[in-house]
Design a protein around this motif. Structure first.
Motif, PDB file in Angstrom:
ATOM      1  N   ARG A  94      30.806 -12.492  79.141  1.00  0.00           N
ATOM      2  CA  ARG A  94      32.150 -11.915  79.010  1.00  0.00           C
ATOM      3  C   ARG A  94      33.147 -12.614  79.925  1.00  0.00           C
ATOM      4  NH1 ARG A  94      31.100  -5.408  78.909  1.00  0.00           N
ATOM      5  NH2 ARG A  94      30.795  -5.253  76.660  1.00  0.00           N
ATOM      6  N   GLU A 156      27.984  -9.791  70.047  1.00  0.00           N
ATOM      7  CA  GLU A 156      29.097  -9.052  70.642  1.00  0.00           C
ATOM      8  C   GLU A 156      30.284  -9.978  70.897  1.00  0.00           C
ATOM      9  OE1 GLU A 156      29.366  -5.570  73.905  1.00  0.00           O
ATOM     10  OE2 GLU A 156      28.527  -7.447  74.669  1.00  0.00           O
ATOM     11  N   GLY A 159      32.441 -10.668  68.017  1.00  0.00           N
ATOM     12  CA  GLY A 159      33.142  -9.514  67.465  1.00  0.00           C
ATOM     13  C   GLY A 159      32.310  -8.709  66.486  1.00  0.00           C
ATOM     14  N   SER A 162      32.736  -4.883  66.954  1.00  0.00           N
ATOM     15  CA  SER A 162      34.090  -4.427  67.262  1.00  0.00           C
ATOM     16  C   SER A 162      34.620  -3.344  66.339  1.00  0.00           C
ATOM     17  CB  SER A 162      35.061  -5.603  67.209  1.00  0.00           C
ATOM     18  OG  SER A 162      34.725  -6.565  68.154  1.00  0.00           O
ATOM     19  N   HIS A 163      34.094  -3.263  65.151  1.00  0.00           N
ATOM     20  CA  HIS A 163      34.698  -2.380  64.155  1.00  0.00           C
ATOM     21  C   HIS A 163      33.792  -1.239  63.734  1.00  0.00           C
ATOM     22  CE1 HIS A 163      37.782  -5.398  63.992  1.00  0.00           C
ATOM     23  NE2 HIS A 163      36.877  -6.320  63.719  1.00  0.00           N
ATOM     24  N   SER A 164      32.915  -0.838  64.639  1.00  0.00           N
ATOM     25  CA  SER A 164      32.020   0.263  64.289  1.00  0.00           C
ATOM     26  C   SER A 164      31.733   1.117  65.514  1.00  0.00           C
ATOM     27  CB  SER A 164      30.714  -0.286  63.704  1.00  0.00           C
ATOM     28  OG  SER A 164      30.039  -1.076  64.663  1.00  0.00           O
ATOM     29  N   THR A 165      31.233   2.287  65.237  1.00  0.00           N
ATOM     30  CA  THR A 165      30.819   3.179  66.308  1.00  0.00           C
ATOM     31  C   THR A 165      29.312   3.354  66.202  1.00  0.00           C
ATOM     32  OG1 THR A 165      31.196   5.113  64.922  1.00  0.00           O
ATOM     33  CG2 THR A 165      33.000   4.457  66.371  1.00  0.00           C
ATOM     34  N   ASP A 167      30.230   2.795  70.428  1.00  0.00           N
ATOM     35  CA  ASP A 167      30.682   1.678  71.236  1.00  0.00           C
ATOM     36  C   ASP A 167      29.495   0.768  71.576  1.00  0.00           C
ATOM     37  OD1 ASP A 167      32.930   0.572  73.039  1.00  0.00           O
ATOM     38  OD2 ASP A 167      31.216   0.777  74.406  1.00  0.00           O
ATOM     39  N   SER A 168      29.756  -0.521  71.674  1.00  0.00           N
ATOM     40  CA  SER A 168      28.666  -1.467  71.942  1.00  0.00           C
ATOM     41  C   SER A 168      27.978  -1.208  73.278  1.00  0.00           C
ATOM     42  CB  SER A 168      29.167  -2.909  71.861  1.00  0.00           C
ATOM     43  OG  SER A 168      30.112  -3.181  72.871  1.00  0.00           O
TER      44      SER A 168
END
Length: 189
Positions: A94, A156, A159, A162-165, A167-168
């Motif tokens: 990151r 990760e 991405g 990024s568009h789902s639940t 949270d990562s």
């Protein structure tokens, strides 16, 4: 336009910074030369070519990661050690996405053997000592952990989550719980 103090180490560090900014694949000798406002030819007394530069950046990244891993593992065992090492890779990716990619750059066998890459394997095996695995299962577990850590981090970073639940971060914690449970209950051969 003489630039005193250029060394292979300074060029590798500048290349590592550039990799974080534009991506490891975009790092070239020309791009690093622009960073120092020098002609490309002046760098060839320090690095042979772009492959040599990228190899040096990879060595910087492997060393940084190994140093972080060693510090994170100090005094830890079992799940604490597993989580600490996993978080080192994830956090480094990151903070330094280009360097993280560089750490996976394919090195020739001689360079790889002399690099900090071996420290990574030793750290993973140190984590596994807390799980009482013997060979060849320890090697299988090293490969499993590397695959999960690097696979998750790569997905990760791209991405993929990024568009789902959920949270990562929630998934990451659950994956580490599952890895801990698997390592404590490793299936017999």
């Amino acid at each position: 336009m003489v630039r005193a103090g250029l060394t292979a180490e300074r060029l590798a560090r500048a290349g590592a910074e550039l990799a974080d900014e534009v991506g490891f694949d975009q790092v070239t000798v020309s791009a690093v030369a622009r960073r120092f406002d020098v002609k490309v030819a002046s760098l060839y007394s320090h690095v042979k070519n772009s492959h040599d530069l990228k190899t040096r950046i990879a060595l910087v990244a492997l060393e940084e990661l190994a140093d972080r891993g060693a510090a994170a593992l100090a005094g830890r065992a079992g799940k604490d050690a597993l989580t600490a090492l996993a978080d080192v890779y994830r956090d480094y990716a990151r903070e330094h996405p280009g360097r993280y990619d560089a750490a996976r750059y394919r090195l020739d066998p001689e360079t790889a053997a002399a690099s900090a890459g071996g420290r990574h394997a030793h750290m993973t095996r140190a984590v596994l000592r807390g799980y009482d695995l013997t060979e060849p299962d320890q090697t299988h577990a090293v490969r499993l952990l590397g695959s999960v850590f690097h696979g998750y981090v790569s997905l990760e970073a791209a991405g993929g989550f990024s568009h789902s639940t959920p949270d990562s971060q929630v998934s990451w914690a659950r994956i580490l719980d599952a890895l801990d449970a698997l390592l404590r209950n490793w299936p017999p051969a």
